[in-house]
Write a protein that holds these residues in place. Sequence first.
Motif, PDB file in Angstrom:
ATOM      1  N   ALA A 138       0.835  -1.206   0.000  1.00 21.54           N
ATOM      2  CA  ALA A 138       0.000   0.000   0.000  1.00 21.54           C
ATOM      3  C   ALA A 138       0.867   1.253   0.000  1.00 21.54           C
ATOM      4  N   LEU A 139       2.067   1.177   0.592  1.00 21.69           N
ATOM      5  CA  LEU A 139       2.937   2.352   0.679  1.00 21.69           C
ATOM      6  C   LEU A 139       3.379   2.840  -0.698  1.00 21.69           C
ATOM      7  N   PRO A 140       4.004   1.989  -1.535  1.00 17.70           N
ATOM      8  CA  PRO A 140       4.366   2.475  -2.872  1.00 17.70           C
ATOM      9  C   PRO A 140       3.152   2.750  -3.749  1.00 17.70           C
ATOM     10  N   ALA A 141       2.067   1.997  -3.550  1.00 18.90           N
ATOM     11  CA  ALA A 141       0.869   2.204  -4.372  1.00 18.90           C
ATOM     12  C   ALA A 141       0.256   3.569  -4.113  1.00 18.90           C
ATOM     13  N   VAL A 142       0.080   3.912  -2.834  1.00 22.17           N
ATOM     14  CA  VAL A 142      -0.499   5.217  -2.482  1.00 22.17           C
ATOM     15  C   VAL A 142       0.466   6.339  -2.853  1.00 22.17           C
ATOM     16  N   GLY A 143       1.758   6.108  -2.652  1.00 16.15           N
ATOM     17  CA  GLY A 143       2.749   7.113  -3.027  1.00 16.15           C
ATOM     18  C   GLY A 143       2.722   7.418  -4.509  1.00 16.15           C
ATOM     19  N   ASN A 144       2.593   6.372  -5.322  1.00 15.30           N
ATOM     20  CA  ASN A 144       2.541   6.580  -6.766  1.00 15.30           C
ATOM     21  C   ASN A 144       1.265   7.305  -7.174  1.00 15.30           C
ATOM     22  N   MET A 145       0.155   7.008  -6.513  1.00 14.54           N
ATOM     23  CA  MET A 145      -1.086   7.715  -6.822  1.00 14.54           C
ATOM     24  C   MET A 145      -0.990   9.192  -6.448  1.00 14.54           C
ATOM     25  N   ALA A 146      -0.197   9.488  -5.425  1.00 11.24           N
ATOM     26  CA  ALA A 146       0.015  10.897  -5.060  1.00 11.24           C
ATOM     27  C   ALA A 146       0.722  11.628  -6.195  1.00 11.24           C
ATOM     28  N   THR A 147       1.667  10.946  -6.864  1.00  9.48           N
ATOM     29  CA  THR A 147       2.342  11.581  -8.005  1.00  9.48           C
ATOM     30  C   THR A 147       1.387  11.755  -9.181  1.00  9.48           C
ATOM     31  N   MET A 148       0.426  10.830  -9.336  1.00 16.47           N
ATOM     32  CA  MET A 148      -0.540  10.977 -10.423  1.00 16.47           C
ATOM     33  C   MET A 148      -1.459  12.163 -10.170  1.00 16.47           C
ATOM     34  N   VAL A 149      -1.862  12.362  -8.921  1.00 20.90           N
ATOM     35  CA  VAL A 149      -2.719  13.495  -8.593  1.00 20.90           C
ATOM     36  C   VAL A 149      -1.984  14.816  -8.842  1.00 20.90           C
ATOM     37  N   ARG A 150      -0.661  14.809  -8.606  1.00 17.25           N
ATOM     38  CA  ARG A 150       0.133  16.022  -8.822  1.00 17.25           C
ATOM     39  C   ARG A 150       0.526  16.221 -10.278  1.00 17.25           C
ATOM     40  N   ALA A 151       0.317  15.212 -11.115  1.00 19.25           N
ATOM     41  CA  ALA A 151       0.741  15.291 -12.514  1.00 19.25           C
ATOM     42  C   ALA A 151      -0.026  16.379 -13.259  1.00 19.25           C
ATOM     43  N   LEU A 190       4.031   8.211 -16.848  1.00 16.29           N
ATOM     44  CA  LEU A 190       5.039   7.625 -15.965  1.00 16.29           C
ATOM     45  C   LEU A 190       4.408   7.048 -14.702  1.00 16.29           C
ATOM     46  N   ALA A 191       3.393   7.708 -14.194  1.00 15.83           N
ATOM     47  CA  ALA A 191       2.686   7.170 -13.022  1.00 15.83           C
ATOM     48  C   ALA A 191       2.040   5.828 -13.359  1.00 15.83           C
ATOM     49  N   GLY A 192       1.478   5.719 -14.570  1.00 10.95           N
ATOM     50  CA  GLY A 192       0.897   4.454 -15.005  1.00 10.95           C
ATOM     51  C   GLY A 192       1.945   3.367 -15.159  1.00 10.95           C
ATOM     52  N   GLN A 193       3.126   3.724 -15.666  1.00 13.15           N
ATOM     53  CA  GLN A 193       4.196   2.737 -15.813  1.00 13.15           C
ATOM     54  C   GLN A 193       4.694   2.248 -14.456  1.00 13.15           C
ATOM     55  N   ARG A 194       4.836   3.178 -13.510  1.00 13.81           N
ATOM     56  CA  ARG A 194       5.281   2.769 -12.167  1.00 13.81           C
ATOM     57  C   ARG A 194       4.243   1.874 -11.496  1.00 13.81           C
TER      58      ARG A 194
END
Length: 330
Positions: free
Chosen positions: A245-258, A266-270
Motif C-alpha cells: 500500500a505504501l508504494p501504491a499510495v505514493g505513486n497515486m500521489a504523483t498521479m494526482v500532482r501530474a 510515468l505514473a501508469g508505468q510505475r
Amino acid sequence: MARFNAIVELVRPRTLLVSPLAFCVGAAVADHRFDLVMLLGIAFHIIAPLAANARNAVTDLVEDGKNVPGRLKLVETAGVGTLQRIVFVGLGVMLLISLLISLVQTVIWAFSVFLVLGYSSPRFRLKGRPVIGMAVFSMAVTEPYIAGVLLTDSWWEVPRYDSSLPLVLGVFIFFWYFAKGIMKNVPDYAGDKEAGLRTIPALMSSQHSAAWVAAAATSLVYLAFPVLVLVADMPDRLVYVGLMALPAVGNMATMVRARTQVEYNLAGQRDMYVSVVFLGFLLFGVQPSMGSALIGLIAVAVMVGTDVFGMDSRMSRHLDRAESTTGVPA
C-alpha cells in the motif's frame, strides 16, 4: 528488424506478466506442484494478453492518435495484417494448450476469446462502457487466477475446497484490478473523451478529477487487503503483502500532482511495477518457496529489461506528436 521491434513494442512485454503471475497465485492456492501442466498454463496466460495487445493496437488507432501518437507509426511499421495474424495464431495456440491441460481450461479458452476480441472490438467496444469495460479489463487477472485455482492432475476433475480462501482472494483480485483499470485510463483521458469512449475517467469533468478518483480507488483496495486478511479465512502471514500500500499510495500521489501527459504516463508505468511486485509477494505468501520467489524475481527482471531497452509502445518518446508521420488508416 524494424518490423520485429515494432511488433515487440506493440505487444508490450511488460504488461504480459500480471496474468501468468495471477495464474501462479491460483495454482498455489490449489497447492498444485510445478510441473508441465503448470508451464503450459503460464504459456497460455502469456499468449492471451499478447494477443489482446496486438488486437488493441489495430482497433484503438483513433484514440491512440491522441494519447500515444507514436503508436500509429509502430502499427504502420508492423503492418495491420501481421498484427491480426498474431491475434488469431495466438488464439489457436491457446486452444491447443487448453486441450492439453483440462476440460475446464478449454472452457476458459472460449471465454478468453470473447475477452480478447470483445474488449476493443468495433462492434461490442466493451472498453467504452464504464463498469462493464472495467469488469472485462479486470478479468485479465481474475480469469488466470480462476484457471489456477481449478488446476488438477486430471483432465476431467474440478477441485473442491473446504476453505473460503479461493473465493475471498478471487473477489479481492477482481476489485484490485478493477481499480487498476480506472488508473490505467487516466493518462488516456483526452483521447478517450475525444473518441467517445465512456470510461470511468472520461466521465469526469477533468483529467485531474479523474486522477483523484483513480487514486481513491487504488488506495482503498491496497489498504483493504491487510484488513481482509485479518477478518477472512486467509493465512496471517499474508498481512505483510499489505505493505505494498505504501508504494501504491505514493505513486497515486504523483498521479494526482501530474500536469503533463508524460507525468501521467510515468505514473501508469510505475503502477505496473507495483502490481507485479504485489502479485509476487502474494504468490510467495500463499506458497512460501524458492520457486515462488524465483517466479516473482523473473517477472521483475523482465519488467526492468523491457524498460531499459525501451520495448514498450507507451514509452515517453511515443507520446510526441512529431514522431507520428502517419494518419489513422481507413
